[in-house]
Every structure is written in structure tokens, then in C-alpha cells.
Design a protein around this motif. Structure first.
Motif, PDB file in Angstrom:
ATOM      1  N   LYS A  61      -4.751   7.881   1.552  1.00  0.00           N
ATOM      2  CA  LYS A  61      -4.520   8.958   0.591  1.00  0.00           C
ATOM      3  C   LYS A  61      -4.104   8.310  -0.727  1.00  0.00           C
ATOM      4  O   LYS A  61      -2.997   7.781  -0.843  1.00  0.00           O
ATOM      5  CB  LYS A  61      -3.431   9.886   1.112  1.00  0.00           C
ATOM      6  CG  LYS A  61      -3.842  10.628   2.369  1.00  0.00           C
ATOM      7  CD  LYS A  61      -2.729  11.532   2.838  1.00  0.00           C
ATOM      8  CE  LYS A  61      -2.925  11.846   4.302  1.00  0.00           C
ATOM      9  NZ  LYS A  61      -1.669  12.106   5.010  1.00  0.00           N
ATOM     10  N   GLU A  62      -5.015   8.369  -1.678  1.00  0.00           N
ATOM     11  CA  GLU A  62      -4.777   7.655  -2.940  1.00  0.00           C
ATOM     12  C   GLU A  62      -3.502   8.136  -3.631  1.00  0.00           C
ATOM     13  O   GLU A  62      -2.734   7.320  -4.155  1.00  0.00           O
ATOM     14  CB  GLU A  62      -5.980   7.815  -3.875  1.00  0.00           C
ATOM     15  CG  GLU A  62      -5.834   6.938  -5.114  1.00  0.00           C
ATOM     16  CD  GLU A  62      -6.899   7.177  -6.170  1.00  0.00           C
ATOM     17  OE1 GLU A  62      -7.576   8.225  -6.140  1.00  0.00           O
ATOM     18  OE2 GLU A  62      -7.039   6.310  -7.050  1.00  0.00           O
ATOM     19  N   ASP A  63      -3.264   9.443  -3.622  1.00  0.00           N
ATOM     20  CA  ASP A  63      -2.073   9.946  -4.318  1.00  0.00           C
ATOM     21  C   ASP A  63      -0.800   9.384  -3.695  1.00  0.00           C
ATOM     22  O   ASP A  63       0.153   9.037  -4.405  1.00  0.00           O
ATOM     23  CB  ASP A  63      -2.057  11.482  -4.359  1.00  0.00           C
ATOM     24  CG  ASP A  63      -2.206  12.102  -2.986  1.00  0.00           C
ATOM     25  OD1 ASP A  63      -2.611  11.391  -2.034  1.00  0.00           O
ATOM     26  OD2 ASP A  63      -1.900  13.293  -2.836  1.00  0.00           O
ATOM     27  N   GLU A  64      -0.789   9.236  -2.382  1.00  0.00           N
ATOM     28  CA  GLU A  64       0.402   8.674  -1.713  1.00  0.00           C
ATOM     29  C   GLU A  64       0.576   7.203  -2.034  1.00  0.00           C
ATOM     30  O   GLU A  64       1.693   6.730  -2.296  1.00  0.00           O
ATOM     31  CB  GLU A  64       0.303   8.861  -0.193  1.00  0.00           C
ATOM     32  CG  GLU A  64       0.619  10.271   0.233  1.00  0.00           C
ATOM     33  CD  GLU A  64       0.719  10.422   1.749  1.00  0.00           C
ATOM     34  OE1 GLU A  64       1.000   9.430   2.450  1.00  0.00           O
ATOM     35  OE2 GLU A  64       0.501  11.550   2.218  1.00  0.00           O
TER      36      GLU A  64
ATOM     37  N   LYS B 178       5.022   2.086   4.640  1.00  0.00           N
ATOM     38  CA  LYS B 178       4.666   3.310   3.902  1.00  0.00           C
ATOM     39  C   LYS B 178       3.172   3.337   3.596  1.00  0.00           C
ATOM     40  O   LYS B 178       2.519   4.389   3.679  1.00  0.00           O
ATOM     41  CB  LYS B 178       5.474   3.396   2.595  1.00  0.00           C
ATOM     42  CG  LYS B 178       6.930   3.762   2.800  1.00  0.00           C
ATOM     43  CD  LYS B 178       7.633   3.845   1.448  1.00  0.00           C
ATOM     44  CE  LYS B 178       9.136   3.972   1.640  1.00  0.00           C
ATOM     45  NZ  LYS B 178       9.881   3.796   0.400  1.00  0.00           N
TER      46      LYS B 178
ATOM     47  N   GLU C  89      -0.977   7.087 -13.552  1.00  0.00           N
ATOM     48  CA  GLU C  89      -1.936   8.161 -13.261  1.00  0.00           C
ATOM     49  C   GLU C  89      -3.394   7.751 -13.464  1.00  0.00           C
ATOM     50  O   GLU C  89      -4.259   8.027 -12.637  1.00  0.00           O
ATOM     51  CB  GLU C  89      -1.608   9.352 -14.179  1.00  0.00           C
ATOM     52  CG  GLU C  89      -2.544  10.523 -14.010  1.00  0.00           C
ATOM     53  CD  GLU C  89      -1.800  11.779 -13.604  1.00  0.00           C
ATOM     54  OE1 GLU C  89      -0.573  11.815 -13.819  1.00  0.00           O
ATOM     55  OE2 GLU C  89      -2.455  12.691 -13.089  1.00  0.00           O
TER      56      GLU C  89
ATOM     57  N   LYS D  65      -0.416   5.690  -4.669  1.00  0.00           N
ATOM     58  CA  LYS D  65       0.008   5.583  -6.062  1.00  0.00           C
ATOM     59  C   LYS D  65       1.497   5.878  -6.224  1.00  0.00           C
ATOM     60  O   LYS D  65       2.211   5.206  -6.973  1.00  0.00           O
ATOM     61  CB  LYS D  65      -0.831   6.520  -6.932  1.00  0.00           C
ATOM     62  CG  LYS D  65      -2.254   5.998  -7.122  1.00  0.00           C
ATOM     63  CD  LYS D  65      -3.155   6.951  -7.851  1.00  0.00           C
ATOM     64  CE  LYS D  65      -2.914   6.967  -9.321  1.00  0.00           C
ATOM     65  NZ  LYS D  65      -4.063   7.540 -10.056  1.00  0.00           N
ATOM     66  N   GLU D  66       1.963   6.850  -5.469  1.00  0.00           N
ATOM     67  CA  GLU D  66       3.385   7.189  -5.545  1.00  0.00           C
ATOM     68  C   GLU D  66       4.245   6.043  -4.991  1.00  0.00           C
ATOM     69  O   GLU D  66       5.247   5.645  -5.593  1.00  0.00           O
ATOM     70  CB  GLU D  66       3.638   8.476  -4.765  1.00  0.00           C
ATOM     71  CG  GLU D  66       4.946   9.126  -5.114  1.00  0.00           C
ATOM     72  CD  GLU D  66       5.147  10.415  -4.348  1.00  0.00           C
ATOM     73  OE1 GLU D  66       4.178  11.185  -4.191  1.00  0.00           O
ATOM     74  OE2 GLU D  66       6.279  10.622  -3.886  1.00  0.00           O
ATOM     75  N   ILE D  67       3.828   5.495  -3.857  1.00  0.00           N
ATOM     76  CA  ILE D  67       4.599   4.416  -3.208  1.00  0.00           C
ATOM     77  C   ILE D  67       4.726   3.214  -4.135  1.00  0.00           C
ATOM     78  O   ILE D  67       5.787   2.600  -4.242  1.00  0.00           O
ATOM     79  CB  ILE D  67       3.907   3.999  -1.875  1.00  0.00           C
ATOM     80  CG1 ILE D  67       3.962   5.135  -0.865  1.00  0.00           C
ATOM     81  CG2 ILE D  67       4.540   2.732  -1.301  1.00  0.00           C
ATOM     82  CD1 ILE D  67       2.962   4.979   0.294  1.00  0.00           C
TER      83      ILE D  67
ATOM     84  N   ALA E 255       0.312   6.001   4.611  1.00  0.00           N
ATOM     85  CA  ALA E 255      -0.602   6.621   3.639  1.00  0.00           C
ATOM     86  C   ALA E 255      -2.061   6.401   4.024  1.00  0.00           C
ATOM     87  O   ALA E 255      -2.958   7.080   3.526  1.00  0.00           O
ATOM     88  CB  ALA E 255      -0.340   6.059   2.245  1.00  0.00           C
TER      89      ALA E 255
ATOM     90  N   LYS F 229       4.154   3.134  -7.478  1.00  0.00           N
ATOM     91  CA  LYS F 229       4.405   3.474  -8.897  1.00  0.00           C
ATOM     92  C   LYS F 229       3.196   3.137  -9.775  1.00  0.00           C
ATOM     93  O   LYS F 229       3.318   2.579 -10.883  1.00  0.00           O
ATOM     94  CB  LYS F 229       5.638   2.733  -9.443  1.00  0.00           C
ATOM     95  CG  LYS F 229       6.853   2.781  -8.531  1.00  0.00           C
ATOM     96  CD  LYS F 229       7.766   3.912  -8.935  1.00  0.00           C
ATOM     97  CE  LYS F 229       9.014   4.010  -8.071  1.00  0.00           C
ATOM     98  NZ  LYS F 229       8.878   4.843  -6.872  1.00  0.00           N
TER      99      LYS F 229
ATOM    100  N   THR G 142       7.715  -1.132   2.404  1.00  0.00           N
ATOM    101  CA  THR G 142       6.591  -0.666   1.580  1.00  0.00           C
ATOM    102  C   THR G 142       5.290  -0.776   2.365  1.00  0.00           C
ATOM    103  O   THR G 142       4.433   0.112   2.302  1.00  0.00           O
ATOM    104  CB  THR G 142       6.502  -1.491   0.271  1.00  0.00           C
ATOM    105  OG1 THR G 142       7.783  -1.548  -0.331  1.00  0.00           O
ATOM    106  CG2 THR G 142       5.514  -0.862  -0.703  1.00  0.00           C
TER     107      THR G 142
END
Ligand SMILES: Cc1cc2nc3c(=O)[nH]c(=O)nc-3n(C[C@H](O)[C@H](O)[C@H](O)COP(=O)(O)O)c2cc1C
Length: 170
Positions: A123-126, A58, A135, A128-130, A62, A132, A55
Motif C-alpha cells: 500500500k503506497e500510502d502506508e 511496518k 506527497e 509513504k507515511e511510514i 504495509a 515520511k 520500521t
């Protein structure tokens, strides 16, 4: 260590030893965040402690491949659980609140001999995905946390005469 010593000697650390952090040290740092001031004492924050190596890697990816982030034994990810509140001065509360908590954690870490590096390039979206992350939650900052594996380099600062004025803006 007094507060000014920590403020004046702390530097960003971009190389870390592969040495784990004690749970007492980690808890102390998280307590520094918990005790931080926030707008109307809202405490709309969540701090994610990431120890898992994969993690961490990752998260480094990101953060545009800043690999030192993944090398530290812990990455702290500072989130705002609410981001709509605007203070009377017009500033969003969440960036201010979470940033203060991060600053306190960074100084506490320094007192314990631990290095950090504020990470704003990610990259905030990445992220957040990593992790969980829901939104509506915003990721304000991250920092690696670990024992420094580099001498602390001195960074220059502007002089007080350049950044302070008296009685009116000059
Ligand atoms: C809001 C903010 C974002 C930053 N983002 C990064 C980053 O993404 N990567 C990095 O290596 N350093 C980052 N830094 C660290 C700054 O480069 C560093 O604090 C500055 O150069 C002063 O050096 P010092 O921390 O060693 O005193 C950031 C610092 C702040 C306050």
C-alpha cells in the motif's frame, strides 16, 4: 560471475538469515542503481535504505503482511522523485527508470550472495507515511535484502518460441 549467470540463477528469496550485510556490499548494490540508465539521464530517483527493525516490520505490514520483508536485515525502497514525464513512446518514464535501477541492484546483490525479492504488492500510502516520503514522490518497488535462508527454487519460464517473433508481430 558473468551477467548471464546472475540473470539465469537469481531467484526471489522469501526467507532470510539474521545476518547483517556489510557496508561495502550495500554500497556496491546502491552503486548499481546509481549507474543505471534512465530516460534522458534524468536520474529522478531516491533509494531508501531501511535497517531499523520496527520500521521493517511496518513495511512488511504495509505489504499485506509479507513478513519475510521484515526479516531481512535491510529493506530497500525505490522511489521516483518525479512522476510526470511521459516518454515519446507514451510510457511514463519513472516506472521504467526506477525498475531498471531495481533490476540492476537485484543482479548485483545476487553476485554478492545476497537475496532479494521484488515487492510490488504494497500500500503506497502506508509506505509513504511510514518513511515520511513527500506527497509528490512515488514508491515504485521495495525489496528485502539479506543472506538467503532457503534453497533457491527453480521457476519455469516460457520458451523463447513463445515470446519472440521475427520481422513482424505474430
Ligand atoms: C513487478 C513485480 C512485482 C512482484 N511483487 C511481488 C510481491 O509483492 N511479493 C512476492 O513475494 N513476490 C513478488 N514478485 C516476485 C515474483 O513473484 C517472481 O519474480 C516470479 O514469480 C518469478 O520468480 P523468480 O523471481 O524466483 O524467478 C514480484 C515480481 C515483480 C517483477
Amino acid at each position: 560471475m558473468d551477467v548471464f549467470t546472475a540473470i539465469s540463477q537469481r531467484r526471489s528469496v522469501r526467507a532470510y538469515k539474521d545476518t547483517d550485510i556489510g557496508e561495502d556490499e550495500l554500497k556496491r548494490i546502491l552503486e548499481a542503481a546509481r549507474l543505471s540508465p534512465s530516460s534522458s539521464n534524468r536520474q529522478e530517483w531516491k533509494f531508501i535504505v531501511v535497517k531499523n527493525k520496527e520500521t521493517r516490520k511496518k513495511l512488511a505490514n504495509a505489504a499485506f503482511g509479507q513478513s519475510f520483508i521484515g526479516e531481512a536485515p535491510v529493506v530497500l525502497v525505490a522511489c521516483a522523485t518525479e512522476s510526470k514525464a511521459i516518454m515519446a513512446c507514451g510510457q511514463p518514464a519513472y516506472t521504467v527508470d526506477v525498475s531498471i535501477a531495481c533490476a540492476f541492484m537485484i543482479l548485483q546483490a545476487y553476485e554478492l550472495g545476497l537475496g532479494t525479492c521484488w515487492i510490488g504488492a504494497f500500500k503506497e500510502d502506508e509506505v509513504k507515511e511510514i518513511l515520511k516520503i513527500p506527497e509528490h514522490v512515488r514508491v515504485v518497488a521495495m525489496t528485502p535484502l539479506g543472506y538467503p535462508n532457503q534453497p533457491l527454487s527453480q521457476k519455469s519460464r516460457k520458451g523463447l518460441d513463445q515470446i519472440v517473433c521475427f520481422e513482424k508481430y505474430e
